[in-house]
Design an enzyme around this catalytic site. Sequence first.
Site, PDB file in Angstrom:
ATOM      1  N   CYS A  63      -6.476   4.473   0.301  1.00 37.18           N
ATOM      2  CA  CYS A  63      -5.438   4.379  -0.743  1.00 37.18           C
ATOM      3  C   CYS A  63      -4.887   2.958  -0.840  1.00 37.18           C
ATOM      4  O   CYS A  63      -4.683   2.437  -1.927  1.00 37.18           O
ATOM      5  CB  CYS A  63      -4.263   5.306  -0.430  1.00 37.18           C
ATOM      6  N   ASP A  64      -4.595   2.341   0.310  1.00 43.54           N
ATOM      7  CA  ASP A  64      -3.784   1.121   0.289  1.00 43.54           C
ATOM      8  C   ASP A  64      -4.492  -0.136   0.787  1.00 43.54           C
ATOM      9  O   ASP A  64      -3.917  -1.221   0.713  1.00 43.54           O
ATOM     10  CB  ASP A  64      -2.515   1.343   1.140  1.00 43.54           C
ATOM     11  N   CYS A  86      -3.178   5.512   5.058  1.00 44.23           N
ATOM     12  CA  CYS A  86      -4.407   5.785   4.313  1.00 44.23           C
ATOM     13  C   CYS A  86      -5.054   4.486   3.841  1.00 44.23           C
ATOM     14  O   CYS A  86      -4.586   3.863   2.883  1.00 44.23           O
ATOM     15  CB  CYS A  86      -4.109   6.700   3.121  1.00 44.23           C
TER      16      CYS A  86
END
Length: 317
Positions: A139-140, A136
């Site tokens: 997200c990261d 993701c």
Amino acid sequence: MADHKSRMLILGSGPAGLSAAIYAARANMEPIVIQGVEPGGQLMTTTEVENYPGFADIIQGPWLMEQMQKQAENCGAKLVWDNISGVDFSERPFKLMGDGGDVYHGDVVVIATGAQARWLGLESETLLRGKGLSACATCDGFFFKGKKIAVIGGGNTAVEEALYLTNHSDDVTLIHRRDSLRAEKVLQDRLFDHPNISVMWEKTVDKFVGDGDPLGLVAIDLKDTKTDAITQIDAEGAFVAIGHDPATSLFKGHLDLDDDNYIQVATGSTRTSVPGVFACGDVMDKIYRQAVTAAGTGCMAALDAERFLTGSADHAW
Ligand code: NDP
């Protein structure tokens, strides 16, 4: 074996299911949340969460889910553990059948069973997940600021992730197993026009290479699909974007699913093809897939369900 009755059954206990539970409990609907084999959903396997609003500092995914669970219980939701293996949506109250023989009856059902990112299935991948490897970018991606990043895949997700990652890095490589992308033309144009993205065609990942203490990704061995030749590229971050599998096998033949097996909902709502059954979170969202959007649609599902019940005269209990 027991019979359980509630006005609202919620299936799944990630951010979508628990947000629906919080709203439903506060509306006195006494929801029962049935947690499956992976209580808490995808955030249970995420470590650091920096993009869920309300927390100034980085928090841990499992801690966030524990808090949501306690909040739902404090509001009056009942959480149970069971693996649902059958559904009957043919008449209300609806029925969910547990593995052990328990049957759950609900005037309305909210489905929040989520989705799982697909992985390549390599041993080196398992070793380096969360240590440079992610599924993701939203997200990261932030954790790889200024680093060399690779994205694996050729669909809309892979292309969107590669484009998104240019916010953090000026060296992004898209690795695809064929010589053309599956992504929409407009996304492809943006990708090919971007000065900081290069594409490596007809390559598959042979191995993710880790090094250092603590262990982290440093390189990727790529295999040419035509010649089998192995080449190595440097990469400190890699994003596997080869699709997701929504957890919908239970609902095939009971609810309308789209071509990718996501539950279809009416535009701008969480209503499924069966009146009284609602869906929220990643099981119906293949575009945003964020904890905060899952929580948002969970709230919508509880409100949609409550309105459905208020407007309907035939409550079974
Ligand atoms: P897709 O299934 O569309 O694409 C998956 C990609 O991964 C394909 O290019 C596929 O290659 C590749 N792939 C699959 N398995 C492997 C493997 N084992 N090794 C290497 N490569 C592999 O998934 P997406 O997540 O991109 O999209 C899912 C759905 O969501 C689609 O309908 C998409 O349109 C939609 N979506 C829409 C968005 C939007 O509208 N903004 C954003 C994101 C997704 P190959 O092409 O060779 O099969």
